[in-house]
Design a protein around this motif. Structure first.
Motif, PDB file in Angstrom:
ATOM      1  N   TYR A 147       0.808  -1.226   0.000  1.00 38.40           N
ATOM      2  CA  TYR A 147       0.000   0.000   0.000  1.00 38.40           C
ATOM      3  C   TYR A 147       0.845   1.282   0.000  1.00 38.40           C
ATOM      4  O   TYR A 147       0.350   2.340  -0.377  1.00 38.40           O
ATOM      5  N   ASP A 148       2.104   1.170   0.381  1.00 38.49           N
ATOM      6  CA  ASP A 148       3.013   2.315   0.303  1.00 38.49           C
ATOM      7  C   ASP A 148       3.599   2.471  -1.100  1.00 38.49           C
ATOM      8  O   ASP A 148       4.121   3.539  -1.428  1.00 38.49           O
ATOM      9  N   ASN A 149       3.540   1.415  -1.891  1.00 43.11           N
ATOM     10  CA  ASN A 149       4.196   1.412  -3.202  1.00 43.11           C
ATOM     11  C   ASN A 149       3.248   1.263  -4.388  1.00 43.11           C
ATOM     12  O   ASN A 149       3.699   1.288  -5.535  1.00 43.11           O
ATOM     13  N   ASP A 151      -0.642   2.490  -5.996  1.00 37.14           N
ATOM     14  CA  ASP A 151      -1.807   3.372  -5.911  1.00 37.14           C
ATOM     15  C   ASP A 151      -3.037   2.595  -6.368  1.00 37.14           C
ATOM     16  O   ASP A 151      -3.162   2.259  -7.544  1.00 37.14           O
ATOM     17  N   GLU A 153      -6.030   3.562  -6.677  1.00 35.28           N
ATOM     18  CA  GLU A 153      -6.904   4.339  -7.551  1.00 35.28           C
ATOM     19  C   GLU A 153      -6.450   4.263  -9.009  1.00 35.28           C
ATOM     20  O   GLU A 153      -7.256   4.025  -9.906  1.00 35.28           O
ATOM     21  N   THR A 154      -5.171   4.446  -9.243  1.00 37.99           N
ATOM     22  CA  THR A 154      -4.653   4.409 -10.618  1.00 37.99           C
ATOM     23  C   THR A 154      -4.251   2.999 -11.044  1.00 37.99           C
ATOM     24  O   THR A 154      -3.982   2.766 -12.220  1.00 37.99           O
ATOM     25  N   GLN A 155      -4.191   2.087 -10.065  1.00 42.89           N
ATOM     26  CA  GLN A 155      -3.800   0.691 -10.318  1.00 42.89           C
ATOM     27  C   GLN A 155      -2.388   0.593 -10.893  1.00 42.89           C
ATOM     28  O   GLN A 155      -2.124  -0.153 -11.840  1.00 42.89           O
ATOM     29  N   THR A 158       3.724   3.078  -7.647  1.00 44.64           N
ATOM     30  CA  THR A 158       4.159   4.469  -7.536  1.00 44.64           C
ATOM     31  C   THR A 158       5.647   4.568  -7.246  1.00 44.64           C
ATOM     32  O   THR A 158       6.236   5.625  -7.436  1.00 44.64           O
TER      33      THR A 158
END
Length: 175
Positions: A147-149, A151, A153-155, A158
């Motif tokens: 969840y830190d790496n 996103d 929402e954008t799938q 990051t």
């Protein structure tokens, strides 16, 4: 090229399913199918059940699905340091059809978890045993702290470094 991707998890909210889907979308020029292992649910494997039931159709169907793919991406969830019960059961039944479960297909093994370990233990187990089950492992990658790496929402990943590593890993399926 047809890529088969799936999470070695039965969770409907599997982050490994999310990762497998994202990874498959990165394979240039490939058509991909995201498989749900819940579609291949069977009784718990045992020699007694095998003698009683023979080889379940679901195991035969799963083996055939693997055989139809040109390449395979699996993202392993980790339960207590090893495979999930759902994946292990499916794998056990399928390996009784043919120990060469992965049929010499090129594979990329992934794993992730919410924590910093990134399911690295199960990934190591899968990678170390791959040769016995005819998996041509082109790359393996653990994504820690999902969840830190990633996103949701954008799938997309990051973390640029992890994203580059994943792109390099899946690119090996087409080489």
């Amino acid at each position: 090229m047809k890529v088969l991707a799936f999470a070695a998890s039965s969770s409907t909210k599997s982050i490994n399913k999310t990762l497998a889907n994202y990874a498959a979308s990165l394979v240039t020029g490939a058509e991909f199918e995201l498989l749900n292992i819940n579609d291949y649910e069977m009784p718990l494997f045992s020699q007694d059940r095998e003698e009683e039931l023979g080889q379940p159709q679901a195991a035969k169907d799963f083996f055939a699905k693997l055989g139809e793919a040109d390449a395979i991406i699996i993202s392993f969830a980790e339960h207590n340091g090893t495979y999930t019960a759902a994946y292990k059961n499916l794998f056990d039944w399928t390996s009784r059809i043919d120990q060469k479960v992965f049929q010499n297909k090129p594979v990329v093994y992934l794993a992730t978890s919410p924590g910093p370990g990134g399911a690295a233990s199960v990934l190591a187990t899968a990678t170390n045993s791959a040769q016995y089950f005819a998996a041509d492992v082109k790359a393996s990658l653990s994504i820690p702290s999902f969840y830190d790496n990633f996103d949701m929402e954008t799938q997309k990943l990051t973390n640029a470094e992890l994203d580059d590593q994943l792109k390099t890993a899946v690119a090996q399926l087409t080489e």
